[in-house]
Write a protein that holds these residues in place. Structure first.
Motif, short mmCIF file in Angstrom:
data_model
loop_
_atom_site.label_atom_id
_atom_site.label_comp_id
_atom_site.label_asym_id
_atom_site.label_seq_id
_atom_site.Cartn_x
_atom_site.Cartn_y
_atom_site.Cartn_z
N ASP A 1 -43.86 -53.55 52.99
CA ASP A 1 -42.76 -53.82 53.90
C ASP A 1 -41.42 -53.68 53.18
OD1 ASP A 1 -41.83 -54.73 56.55
OD2 ASP A 1 -41.16 -56.50 55.44
N MET A 2 -41.36 -54.17 51.95
CA MET A 2 -40.13 -54.03 51.16
C MET A 2 -39.81 -52.56 50.90
SD MET A 2 -40.75 -57.17 48.45
CE MET A 2 -39.60 -56.55 47.27
N GLU A 3 -40.84 -51.77 50.57
CA GLU A 3 -40.64 -50.34 50.34
C GLU A 3 -40.17 -49.64 51.61
OE1 GLU A 3 -44.32 -48.90 48.72
OE2 GLU A 3 -44.06 -50.03 46.85
N ALA A 4 -40.71 -50.03 52.76
CA ALA A 4 -40.28 -49.45 54.03
C ALA A 4 -38.82 -49.79 54.30
CB ALA A 4 -41.18 -49.93 55.17
N ASP A 5 -38.42 -51.02 54.01
CA ASP A 5 -37.01 -51.40 54.18
C ASP A 5 -36.12 -50.56 53.29
OD1 ASP A 5 -37.74 -53.35 56.00
OD2 ASP A 5 -37.40 -55.04 54.64
N ASP A 6 -36.53 -50.36 52.04
CA ASP A 6 -35.75 -49.55 51.11
C ASP A 6 -35.66 -48.10 51.59
OD1 ASP A 6 -35.40 -51.77 49.49
OD2 ASP A 6 -36.92 -51.16 48.02
N ALA A 7 -36.77 -47.57 52.09
CA ALA A 7 -36.79 -46.19 52.58
C ALA A 7 -35.86 -46.05 53.80
CB ALA A 7 -38.21 -45.76 52.93
N THR A 8 -35.86 -47.04 54.66
CA THR A 8 -34.98 -47.01 55.83
C THR A 8 -33.53 -47.04 55.40
OG1 THR A 8 -36.64 -48.09 57.21
CG2 THR A 8 -34.36 -48.21 57.98
N ALA A 9 -33.20 -47.89 54.45
CA ALA A 9 -31.83 -47.98 53.96
C ALA A 9 -31.40 -46.65 53.32
CB ALA A 9 -31.68 -49.12 52.96
N ASP A 10 -32.28 -46.04 52.54
CA ASP A 10 -31.98 -44.74 51.93
C ASP A 10 -31.76 -43.67 53.00
OD1 ASP A 10 -32.22 -45.88 49.42
OD2 ASP A 10 -34.25 -45.08 49.07
N PHE A 11 -32.61 -43.66 54.01
CA PHE A 11 -32.48 -42.69 55.10
C PHE A 11 -31.14 -42.85 55.81
CE2 PHE A 11 -32.93 -41.85 59.67
CZ PHE A 11 -33.21 -40.48 59.63
N MET A 12 -30.78 -44.09 56.14
CA MET A 12 -29.52 -44.33 56.84
C MET A 12 -28.33 -43.96 55.96
SD MET A 12 -30.28 -45.13 59.86
CE MET A 12 -28.66 -45.56 60.43
N ARG A 13 -28.40 -44.27 54.67
CA ARG A 13 -27.32 -43.93 53.75
C ARG A 13 -27.13 -42.42 53.70
NH1 ARG A 13 -29.49 -45.81 49.96
NH2 ARG A 13 -29.01 -47.92 49.86
N ASP A 14 -28.24 -41.68 53.60
CA ASP A 14 -28.17 -40.21 53.56
C ASP A 14 -27.66 -39.65 54.88
OD1 ASP A 14 -29.19 -40.34 51.00
OD2 ASP A 14 -31.23 -39.73 51.58
N LEU A 15 -28.11 -40.23 55.97
CA LEU A 15 -27.72 -39.76 57.30
C LEU A 15 -26.22 -39.93 57.53
CD1 LEU A 15 -28.88 -38.70 60.03
CD2 LEU A 15 -29.06 -41.09 60.73
N LEU A 16 -25.68 -41.04 57.04
CA LEU A 16 -24.27 -41.35 57.29
C LEU A 16 -23.33 -40.86 56.18
CD1 LEU A 16 -24.74 -44.95 58.68
CD2 LEU A 16 -24.31 -42.85 59.98
N ALA A 17 -23.88 -40.36 55.08
CA ALA A 17 -23.06 -39.98 53.93
C ALA A 17 -22.00 -38.95 54.30
CB ALA A 17 -23.93 -39.48 52.80
N ASP A 18 -22.39 -37.91 55.04
CA ASP A 18 -21.42 -36.88 55.40
C ASP A 18 -20.29 -37.45 56.24
OD1 ASP A 18 -22.84 -34.96 54.03
OD2 ASP A 18 -23.92 -34.24 55.80
N ALA A 19 -20.64 -38.28 57.20
CA ALA A 19 -19.61 -38.87 58.06
C ALA A 19 -18.65 -39.74 57.26
CB ALA A 19 -20.25 -39.68 59.17
#
Length: 83
Positions: free
Chosen positions: A42-60
């Motif tokens: 569950d902790m790894e899934a939370d980390d993966a979600t945070a990484d995904f969101m960070r990458d998704l929003l980085a350009d913006a």
């Protein structure tokens, strides 16, 4: 951080599932091993979600305000209204 003890009561279905997990070759010797691994996953899934969101929003975030277009509230309402 000190170890934490957790006491839980499982209903019949959860208890049977846990028993099956411990009886087959899963690598879990105890219920504590199994629950600990579930929490780690569950902790790894939370980390993966945070990484995904960070990458998704980085350009913006990096584009700056010049890349945004101003719109009026009525534009948003019209866009979100059923057609």
């Amino acid at each position: 951080m000190a170890n934490r003890r957790l006491h839980i009561t499982l209903d019949h279905d959860l208890s049977a599932h846990l028993d099956r997990k411990l009886q087959v070759e899963t690598g879990y010797e105890t219920a504590e091993d199994y629950v600990g691994e579930l929490i780690r996953q569950d902790m790894e899934a939370d980390d993966a979600t945070a990484d995904f969101m960070r990458d998704l929003l980085a350009d913006a975030v990096n584009d700056g305000e010049d890349s945004y277009r101003a719109i009026e509230p009525s534009d948003v309402i019209r866009r979100n209204s059923p057609r």
